[in-house]
Write a protein that holds these residues in place. Structure first.
Motif, PDB file in Angstrom:
ATOM      1  N   ALA A  15      -6.422  -9.342  30.392  1.00 17.40           N
ATOM      2  CA  ALA A  15      -7.541  -8.835  29.216  1.00 17.40           C
ATOM      3  C   ALA A  15      -7.425  -8.203  28.456  1.00 17.40           C
ATOM      4  N   VAL A  16      -5.624  -7.836  27.628  1.00 11.66           N
ATOM      5  CA  VAL A  16      -5.872  -7.183  26.289  1.00 11.66           C
ATOM      6  C   VAL A  16      -6.162  -8.388  25.393  1.00 11.66           C
ATOM      7  N   THR A  17      -5.447  -9.666  25.777  1.00 12.73           N
ATOM      8  CA  THR A  17      -6.094 -10.490  25.131  1.00 12.73           C
ATOM      9  C   THR A  17      -7.327 -11.242  24.999  1.00 12.73           C
ATOM     10  N   ALA A  18      -7.757 -10.830  26.058  1.00 10.06           N
ATOM     11  CA  ALA A  18      -9.298 -11.340  26.293  1.00 10.06           C
ATOM     12  C   ALA A  18     -10.150 -10.496  25.038  1.00 10.06           C
ATOM     13  N   ARG A  19      -9.943  -9.677  25.185  1.00  4.84           N
ATOM     14  CA  ARG A  19     -10.663  -8.552  24.524  1.00  4.84           C
ATOM     15  C   ARG A  19     -10.086  -8.583  22.637  1.00  4.84           C
ATOM     16  N   LEU A  20      -9.376  -8.833  22.056  1.00  3.75           N
ATOM     17  CA  LEU A  20      -8.518  -9.705  21.222  1.00  3.75           C
ATOM     18  C   LEU A  20      -8.920 -10.858  20.710  1.00  3.75           C
ATOM     19  N   ILE A  21      -9.579 -11.112  20.955  1.00  4.43           N
ATOM     20  CA  ILE A  21     -10.339 -12.939  21.228  1.00  4.43           C
ATOM     21  C   ILE A  21     -12.004 -13.052  20.997  1.00  4.43           C
ATOM     22  N   GLY A  22     -12.381 -11.611  21.571  1.00  8.55           N
ATOM     23  CA  GLY A  22     -14.031 -11.633  21.460  1.00  8.55           C
ATOM     24  C   GLY A  22     -14.160 -12.600  22.955  1.00  8.55           C
ATOM     25  N   ALA A  23     -13.221 -12.894  23.874  1.00  8.34           N
ATOM     26  CA  ALA A  23     -13.559 -13.197  25.277  1.00  8.34           C
ATOM     27  C   ALA A  23     -14.231 -12.202  26.123  1.00  8.34           C
ATOM     28  N   GLY A  24     -14.130 -11.069  26.147  1.00  9.12           N
ATOM     29  CA  GLY A  24     -14.821  -9.990  26.930  1.00  9.12           C
ATOM     30  C   GLY A  24     -13.496  -9.447  27.410  1.00  9.12           C
ATOM     31  N   GLU A  25     -13.911  -8.930  28.447  1.00  4.98           N
ATOM     32  CA  GLU A  25     -12.460  -7.176  28.653  1.00  4.98           C
ATOM     33  C   GLU A  25     -11.666  -7.701  30.256  1.00  4.98           C
ATOM     34  N   VAL A  26     -12.269  -8.502  30.675  1.00  2.39           N
ATOM     35  CA  VAL A  26     -11.186  -8.901  31.820  1.00  2.39           C
ATOM     36  C   VAL A  26     -10.457 -10.365  31.271  1.00  2.39           C
ATOM     37  N   ALA A  27      -9.355 -10.705  32.194  1.00  5.65           N
ATOM     38  CA  ALA A  27      -8.656 -11.668  32.293  1.00  5.65           C
ATOM     39  C   ALA A  27      -9.531 -12.791  32.394  1.00  5.65           C
ATOM     40  N   ALA A  61      10.155 -22.439  18.629  1.00  8.49           N
ATOM     41  CA  ALA A  61       9.190 -21.389  18.658  1.00  8.49           C
ATOM     42  C   ALA A  61       7.815 -21.443  18.385  1.00  8.49           C
ATOM     43  N   TYR A  62       6.923 -20.792  18.204  1.00 10.84           N
ATOM     44  CA  TYR A  62       5.325 -21.001  18.282  1.00 10.84           C
ATOM     45  C   TYR A  62       5.061 -19.584  17.575  1.00 10.84           C
ATOM     46  N   ARG A  63       4.591 -19.556  16.491  1.00 13.93           N
ATOM     47  CA  ARG A  63       3.905 -18.796  14.947  1.00 13.93           C
ATOM     48  C   ARG A  63       2.281 -19.493  14.796  1.00 13.93           C
ATOM     49  N   VAL A  64       1.450 -18.620  14.891  1.00 14.74           N
ATOM     50  CA  VAL A  64       0.140 -20.089  14.133  1.00 14.74           C
ATOM     51  C   VAL A  64      -0.471 -18.067  13.846  1.00 14.74           C
ATOM     52  N   ARG A  65      -1.181 -18.221  12.477  1.00 19.43           N
ATOM     53  CA  ARG A  65      -2.198 -17.001  11.875  1.00 19.43           C
ATOM     54  C   ARG A  65      -3.480 -18.086  12.197  1.00 19.43           C
ATOM     55  N   PHE A  66      -4.740 -16.816  12.347  1.00 16.67           N
ATOM     56  CA  PHE A  66      -6.487 -17.801  12.903  1.00 16.67           C
ATOM     57  C   PHE A  66      -6.961 -16.946  13.127  1.00 16.67           C
ATOM     58  N   ARG A  67      -8.145 -17.501  12.879  1.00 14.73           N
ATOM     59  CA  ARG A  67      -9.695 -16.088  12.625  1.00 14.73           C
ATOM     60  C   ARG A  67      -9.465 -16.339  14.247  1.00 14.73           C
ATOM     61  N   VAL A  68     -10.750 -15.570  15.047  1.00 17.28           N
ATOM     62  CA  VAL A  68     -11.569 -15.627  15.546  1.00 17.28           C
ATOM     63  C   VAL A  68     -13.069 -15.279  15.504  1.00 17.28           C
ATOM     64  N   HIS A  77      -8.809 -11.204  12.572  1.00 14.77           N
ATOM     65  CA  HIS A  77      -7.738 -12.685  11.802  1.00 14.77           C
ATOM     66  C   HIS A  77      -6.578 -12.032  13.027  1.00 14.77           C
ATOM     67  N   LEU A  78      -5.928 -13.413  13.263  1.00 10.78           N
ATOM     68  CA  LEU A  78      -4.878 -13.247  14.755  1.00 10.78           C
ATOM     69  C   LEU A  78      -3.771 -13.457  14.289  1.00 10.78           C
ATOM     70  N   ILE A  79      -2.244 -13.307  14.505  1.00 13.01           N
ATOM     71  CA  ILE A  79      -0.881 -14.059  15.075  1.00 13.01           C
ATOM     72  C   ILE A  79      -1.111 -14.226  16.202  1.00 13.01           C
ATOM     73  N   SER A  80      -0.740 -15.674  17.137  1.00  5.85           N
ATOM     74  CA  SER A  80      -0.105 -15.414  17.797  1.00  5.85           C
ATOM     75  C   SER A  80       1.239 -16.602  18.011  1.00  5.85           C
ATOM     76  N   HIS A  81       2.339 -15.684  19.204  1.00  5.91           N
ATOM     77  CA  HIS A  81       3.234 -16.312  19.304  1.00  5.91           C
ATOM     78  C   HIS A  81       3.539 -16.415  20.494  1.00  5.91           C
ATOM     79  N   GLY A  82       4.694 -17.533  20.504  1.00  2.00           N
ATOM     80  CA  GLY A  82       5.056 -17.857  21.830  1.00  2.00           C
ATOM     81  C   GLY A  82       6.219 -19.113  21.634  1.00  2.00           C
ATOM     82  N   ARG A  83       6.696 -18.950  22.890  1.00  3.57           N
ATOM     83  CA  ARG A  83       7.511 -20.279  23.003  1.00  3.57           C
ATOM     84  C   ARG A  83       7.743 -21.047  24.417  1.00  3.57           C
ATOM     85  N   VAL A  84       8.353 -22.205  24.372  1.00  2.00           N
ATOM     86  CA  VAL A  84       8.058 -23.004  25.806  1.00  2.00           C
ATOM     87  C   VAL A  84       9.119 -22.604  27.050  1.00  2.00           C
TER      88      VAL A  84
END
Length: 260
Positions: A15-27, A61-68, A77-84
């Motif tokens: 749900a947190v990610t959904a709110r940040l990317i503008g995809a609603g309030e739920v997972a 490691a994965y890191r990229v800046r982008f806009r939604v 403006h967001l930063i996405s962080h992650g790894r495999v």
């Protein structure tokens, strides 16, 4: 938190990610291509796609800046962080991570903050992989670290359960194999005994027949000898009588009396 499955082309988010990317309030979840087309700014899609492919291919490691762009047209403006990561029960690679708001864009990019966040993210992801808990993320970043820790614990528990299930299955298979072997041995012994008994009976019958034949032959020979002896004695007696008579007649010839 979000998790991307490149093999099935799906991405799931809370749900947190959904709110940040503008995809609603739920997972929710969607296809990767649909996710990029609907939510990521058109000018940033190429770099997001390239970063995802590089992280999955090289397992880095994965890191990229982008806009939604939200449904109202607002830009974030967001930063996405992650790894495999690779699950014990599913060896195919998965990319997992989280989003933070890129506050440096509004402030002229505070490089020191970005570097600190990057180092915290890397350490947090490494510790989260080893301990199932994302303890290293900076707890001061919108209290998202606390939520990440809780979710990391849940994932660690899930992994523990998966490993326990796998071990239980392995042990069950081993025990099943052992029992199958034992039953197979028992059945083999029973069949071997039955075949041995059958063969023993057959051999006993054959030997009995052979002995019966031998005894019958011996008895027949004995009877034949006895009969031959009896016949020989009879013939010998007859010949002896005949010869005795012949000799008696030669010693006492018949005489004729003249009565005139």
């Amino acid at each position: 938190m979000w998790e991307l499955d490149p093999h099935n082309d799906t991405v799931a988010f809370d749900a947190v990610t959904a709110r940040l990317i503008g995809a609603g309030e739920v997972a929710g979840h969607s296809t990767v291509s649909g996710h990029l087309a609907e939510l990521v700014h058109p000018d940033d899609r190429a770099q997001v796609t390239s970063a995802l492919q590089e992280a999955v291919s090289n397992e880095t490691a994965y890191r990229v800046r982008f806009r939604v762009r939200s449904a109202t047209g607002a830009i974030t403006h967001l930063i996405s962080h992650g790894r495999v990561l690779r699950k014990p029960s599913d060896p195919s690679p998965r990319l997992t991570g989280y989003l933070t708001i890129d506050r440096g864009v509004d402030r002229g990019v505070d490089r020191g903050v970005d570097r600190g966040v990057d180092r915290g993210v890397d350490r947090g992801v490494d510790r989260g992989v080893d301990r199932g808990v994302d303890r290293g993320v900076d707890r001061g970043v919108d209290r998202g670290v606390d939520r990440g820790v809780d979710r990391g614990v849940d994932r660690g528990v899930d992994r523990g359960v998966d490993r326990g299930v796998d071990r239980g299955v392995d042990r069950g298979v081993d025990r099943g194999v052992d029992r199958g072997v034992d039953r197979g041995v028992d059945r083999g012994v029973d069949r071997g005994v039955d075949r041995g008994v059958d063969r023993g009976v057959d051999r006993g019958v054959d030997r009995g027949v052979d002995r019966g034949v031998d005894r019958g032959v011996d008895r027949g020979v004995d009877r034949g000898v006895d009969r031959g002896v009896d016949r020989g004695v009879d013939r010998g007696v007859d010949r002896g009588v005949d010869r005795g008579v012949d000799r008696d007649e030669g010693a006492h010839p018949h005489t004729t009396t003249d009565l005139t």
